[in-house]
Motif scaffolding. Structure first.
Motif, PDB file in Angstrom:
ATOM      1  N   LEU A 142      39.182  42.183  37.210  1.00  0.00           N
ATOM      2  CA  LEU A 142      38.845  40.867  37.737  1.00  0.00           C
ATOM      3  C   LEU A 142      37.280  40.587  37.665  1.00  0.00           C
ATOM      4  N   ILE A 143      36.944  39.309  37.466  1.00  0.00           N
ATOM      5  CA  ILE A 143      35.648  38.668  37.237  1.00  0.00           C
ATOM      6  C   ILE A 143      35.333  37.972  38.403  1.00  0.00           C
ATOM      7  N   GLY A 144      34.168  38.157  38.889  1.00  0.00           N
ATOM      8  CA  GLY A 144      33.721  37.313  40.102  1.00  0.00           C
ATOM      9  C   GLY A 144      32.386  36.943  39.903  1.00  0.00           C
ATOM     10  N   SER A 145      31.724  37.080  40.858  1.00  0.00           N
ATOM     11  CA  SER A 145      30.292  36.362  40.908  1.00  0.00           C
ATOM     12  C   SER A 145      29.253  37.435  40.165  1.00  0.00           C
ATOM     13  N   GLU A 146      29.871  38.477  40.026  1.00  0.00           N
ATOM     14  CA  GLU A 146      28.896  39.344  39.295  1.00  0.00           C
ATOM     15  C   GLU A 146      29.002  39.300  37.637  1.00  0.00           C
ATOM     16  N   GLY A 147      29.861  38.417  37.033  1.00  0.00           N
ATOM     17  CA  GLY A 147      30.042  38.282  35.849  1.00  0.00           C
ATOM     18  C   GLY A 147      30.204  36.945  35.176  1.00  0.00           C
ATOM     19  N   LEU A 148      30.721  37.146  33.795  1.00  0.00           N
ATOM     20  CA  LEU A 148      31.048  35.986  32.877  1.00  0.00           C
ATOM     21  C   LEU A 148      32.380  36.070  32.386  1.00  0.00           C
ATOM     22  N   VAL A 149      33.042  34.997  32.418  1.00  0.00           N
ATOM     23  CA  VAL A 149      34.435  35.167  31.619  1.00  0.00           C
ATOM     24  C   VAL A 149      34.150  34.638  30.153  1.00  0.00           C
ATOM     25  N   GLY A 150      34.300  35.473  29.462  1.00  0.00           N
ATOM     26  CA  GLY A 150      34.019  34.897  27.966  1.00  0.00           C
ATOM     27  C   GLY A 150      33.327  36.118  27.338  1.00  0.00           C
ATOM     28  N   LEU A 151      33.770  37.318  27.481  1.00  0.00           N
ATOM     29  CA  LEU A 151      32.830  38.415  26.977  1.00  0.00           C
ATOM     30  C   LEU A 151      33.080  38.429  25.331  1.00  0.00           C
ATOM     31  N   PRO A 152      34.228  37.853  24.893  1.00  0.00           N
ATOM     32  CA  PRO A 152      34.410  37.914  23.103  1.00  0.00           C
ATOM     33  C   PRO A 152      33.192  37.254  22.636  1.00  0.00           C
ATOM     34  N   THR A 153      32.815  36.123  23.287  1.00  0.00           N
ATOM     35  CA  THR A 153      31.647  35.344  22.648  1.00  0.00           C
ATOM     36  C   THR A 153      30.469  35.832  22.670  1.00  0.00           C
ATOM     37  N   VAL A 154      30.063  36.777  23.733  1.00  0.00           N
ATOM     38  CA  VAL A 154      28.569  37.394  23.649  1.00  0.00           C
ATOM     39  C   VAL A 154      28.831  38.536  22.706  1.00  0.00           C
ATOM     40  N   LEU A 155      30.077  38.936  22.278  1.00  0.00           N
ATOM     41  CA  LEU A 155      29.923  40.138  21.079  1.00  0.00           C
ATOM     42  C   LEU A 155      30.319  39.445  19.730  1.00  0.00           C
TER      43      LEU A 155
END
Lengths: 259, 96
Positions: A85-98
């Motif tokens: 789960l992704i909440g206020s700690e994070g970003l939805v879209g990790l592949p883009t970062v990499l």
């Protein structure tokens, strides 16, 4: 140069911008945050809204403010299972970062909320152009990697009691709330147990006073007690995220051989 | 498809299912209840208590009990137990 995002109205955003709750954005230096905000659009996320389709190019990424997004894995039996789960700690879209275009996961809103939306193109450019943004993203990637590996190990060895307590605490952290609008069905898919096993285990937690079940939500009443039930995986994952949010100490420059 | 509720009783307390499942008929509900029972054992739910006496109660939306499935029923179904007994007597190994 970074292109303005759709509906990106920098001046308007800064005039009326509500306090930022996303912890990745909160951790950025003011100048970098200002650059990000010019490209971010605040959007509402509705339950069951699909943000990313499996194996399709990711167009937009989302810095979560409120709510939860489930990353859904396909186990080949026609039924998706929530992987994390992704909440206020994070970003939805990790592949883009990499530098990736797509991923094998579907990302779906599990608990409705609010996010800052940015095009994948603009996020990539921000990462390239602003070192503080790139560094923050990489530290976040590290935390997600720790979580993925630790959760996998946890699922092999730890009891349902331990894993369920872990997930409730983690969901509470991500929602920044003790009131968790999670169904037993969602929890059962996250944990990989049947719904009735989750129901009985929650009932037993309730009997100890750790949680209370109300219509449509589970309320954490005694967090320290729940922590004693959870395995230490919870602490390891929590610590990885907390470390990722701290800017690292300046590195000592390596001595050049010819210097 | 009808809604079926799968409550769990440990003999003293009822753990209520508030979410229900759509299933085609009572036969499918029985299979579902047995899968629930198997998971309760596999997940070691209530690992400090014996699951003897635990039951899955399948109910309709009006709360009417349609089926009561003992959680431990699946472990030693009588037909399988007697069959393995015959195999042992005839010296006909079933494994390896």
């Amino acid at each position: 140069m970074v292109a303005p995002d759709e509906r990106g109205q920098a001046g308007h955003l800064q005039m009326t911008q509500p306090p930022i709750r996303n912890r990745l954005l909160q951790g950025l230096p003011a100048e970098d945050l200002a650059c990000c905000l010019e490209l971010l659009t605040r959007v509402t996320l509705k339950p069951r809204q699909v943000l990313h389709l499996r194996s399709m190019p990711i167009e937009y990424c989302y810095f979560m403010e409120e709510g939860l997004v489930a990353v859904m894995a396909d186990l080949g039996d026609g039924k998706d299972v929530e992987a994390w789960l992704i909440g206020s700690e994070g970003l939805v879209g990790l592949p883009t970062v990499l530098g990736g275009i797509a991923s094998p996961f579907r990302r779906v809103v599990a608990v409705g909320g609010i996010a800052w939306k940015i095009s994948a193109l603009n996020l990539s450019r921000l990462i390239d152009e602003r070192q503080a943004v790139g560094d923050a993203m990489l530290r976040y990637v590290h935390a997600v990697t720790v979580q993925s590996a630790q959760s996998g190990a946890c699922a092999k060895r730890h009891s349902l009691d331990q894993r369920l307590a872990c997930w409730l605490l983690a969901a509470g952290n991500r929602l920044e709330s003790r009131r968790l609008p999670l169904t037993h069905a969602l929890l059962s898919r996250l944990i990989g147990a049947r719904r009735s096993s989750v129901t009985v285990t929650l009932g037993r937690f309730e009997a100890t006073g750790a949680v209370e079940q109300r219509r449509g939500e589970i309320v954490i009443l005694d967090e320290p007690l729940l922590e004693t039930i959870a395995c230490n995986c919870y602490g390891i994952i929590k610590s990885a995220y907390e470390t990722s949010l701290r800017a690292p100490a300046p590195r000592v420059p390596a001595v050049e051989p010819d210097a | 498809m009808p809604d079926y509720f799968f409550h769990v009783s440990d003999g003293r307390r009822l753990y209520r299912d508030d979410e229900a499942v759509d299933l085609p008929d009572i036969g499918a509900a029985q299979i579902y209840a047995r899968q629930d029972a198997r998971d309760l054992v596999c997940q070691k739910v209530g690992d400090d208590v014996a699951l003897a006496g635990w039951r899955i109660l399948v109910c309709d939306p009006n709360g009417r009990e349609l089926l009561s499935v003992p959680v431990l029923e699946w472990i030693e179904p009588p037909s399988v137990a007697s069959k393995s007994g015959r195999d042992v007597k005839s010296g006909n190994p079933t494994g390896s």
